[in-house]
Design a protein around this motif. Structure first.
Motif, PDB file in Angstrom:
ATOM      1  N   LEU B   4      51.169 -32.129 107.245  1.00  0.00           N
ATOM      2  CA  LEU B   4      52.541 -32.105 106.770  1.00  0.00           C
ATOM      3  C   LEU B   4      52.639 -31.863 105.072  1.00  0.00           C
ATOM      4  CD1 LEU B   4      55.549 -32.993 107.899  1.00  0.00           C
ATOM      5  CD2 LEU B   4      55.012 -35.116 106.978  1.00  0.00           C
ATOM      6  N   CYS B   6      54.976 -32.686 101.945  1.00  0.00           N
ATOM      7  CA  CYS B   6      56.240 -32.779 101.251  1.00  0.00           C
ATOM      8  C   CYS B   6      55.934 -32.587  99.543  1.00  0.00           C
ATOM      9  CB  CYS B   6      56.368 -34.399 101.316  1.00  0.00           C
ATOM     10  SG  CYS B   6      56.334 -35.004 103.419  1.00  0.00           S
ATOM     11  N   LEU B  65      53.165 -33.562  95.074  1.00  0.00           N
ATOM     12  CA  LEU B  65      52.907 -33.031  96.548  1.00  0.00           C
ATOM     13  C   LEU B  65      52.339 -34.245  97.324  1.00  0.00           C
ATOM     14  CD1 LEU B  65      51.066 -29.709  95.456  1.00  0.00           C
ATOM     15  CD2 LEU B  65      53.216 -29.805  96.869  1.00  0.00           C
ATOM     16  N   ARG B  66      52.636 -34.224  98.489  1.00  0.00           N
ATOM     17  CA  ARG B  66      51.925 -35.425  99.640  1.00  0.00           C
ATOM     18  C   ARG B  66      51.587 -34.595 100.648  1.00  0.00           C
ATOM     19  NH1 ARG B  66      52.155 -40.362  97.716  1.00  0.00           N
ATOM     20  NH2 ARG B  66      51.839 -41.387  99.494  1.00  0.00           N
ATOM     21  N   TYR B  67      50.407 -34.758 101.099  1.00  0.00           N
ATOM     22  CA  TYR B  67      49.778 -34.172 102.355  1.00  0.00           C
ATOM     23  C   TYR B  67      49.611 -35.255 103.356  1.00  0.00           C
ATOM     24  CZ  TYR B  67      48.684 -30.414  98.985  1.00  0.00           C
ATOM     25  OH  TYR B  67      48.359 -29.401  97.940  1.00  0.00           O
ATOM     26  N   TYR B  68      49.936 -35.060 104.404  1.00  0.00           N
ATOM     27  CA  TYR B  68      49.681 -36.129 105.711  1.00  0.00           C
ATOM     28  C   TYR B  68      48.846 -35.286 106.725  1.00  0.00           C
ATOM     29  CZ  TYR B  68      53.017 -39.107 103.241  1.00  0.00           C
ATOM     30  OH  TYR B  68      53.678 -39.813 102.320  1.00  0.00           O
ATOM     31  N   HIS B  69      47.822 -35.754 106.933  1.00  0.00           N
ATOM     32  CA  HIS B  69      47.106 -35.167 107.992  1.00  0.00           C
ATOM     33  C   HIS B  69      47.398 -35.659 109.278  1.00  0.00           C
ATOM     34  CE1 HIS B  69      44.363 -33.118 105.064  1.00  0.00           C
ATOM     35  NE2 HIS B  69      44.716 -34.183 104.370  1.00  0.00           N
TER      36      HIS B  69
END
Lengths: 96, 96
Positions: B4, B6, B65-69
């Motif tokens: 994801l 964001c 930026l935020r990355y959600y695995h």
């Protein structure tokens, strides 16, 4: 468990009011990490209450909510790059 | 794997341009599910390229930026409530 709450609220007549309400509700359960993204640490009962409050606050026809269940060991699933956004809680403004 | 993405892009002079660029990059790798949230299905190599492109596109001082695995069995980790937002890809506007 950690649940990510992402929301889009339409910018119609009552949009600003609903946006503030949604943010206020999320603030009771978690931390704002981006303008419309909160990370909430909740148990199942709290999650139910959070959802019920949010779903009463939005206009289902034009707003949207997405819940992402990140589970227990969520810390190594999240990466942040760039500015840590400071949010002015009172006015829902982004401070840079 | 599903990641994801964001993002928050500051509304400064070049903010609109960076916002469009970030969205365009994400569109190459995934599906827009909310105004500034994309779900990207990528392998490790693609994730590296996606990150590099995004991190070159933003202003690290003011954007985030935020990355959600979300991993493999991400489908049962996601819940959607409310409107399915139709995004006008050309003008980055929300159509209701």
């Amino acid at each position: 468990m950690k649940v990510l709450v992402c929301y889009d609220v339409a910018r119609d007549d009552n949009g600003a009011r609903r946006l503030r309400k949604v943010a206020r509700i999320c603030e009771d359960y978690g931390i704002r990490v981006q303008y419309s993204v909160f990370e909430c640490l909740v148990d199942p009962a709290q999650l139910l209450m959070l959802k019920r409050s949010l779903e009463q606050a939005i206009n289902m026809k034009v707003d949207s909510l997405r819940y992402y269940h990140l589970g227990k060991n969520w810390k190594n699933k999240v990466e942040h790059v760039g500015a840590k956004v400071a949010i002015d809680m009172e006015n829902d403004l982004l401070l840079f």
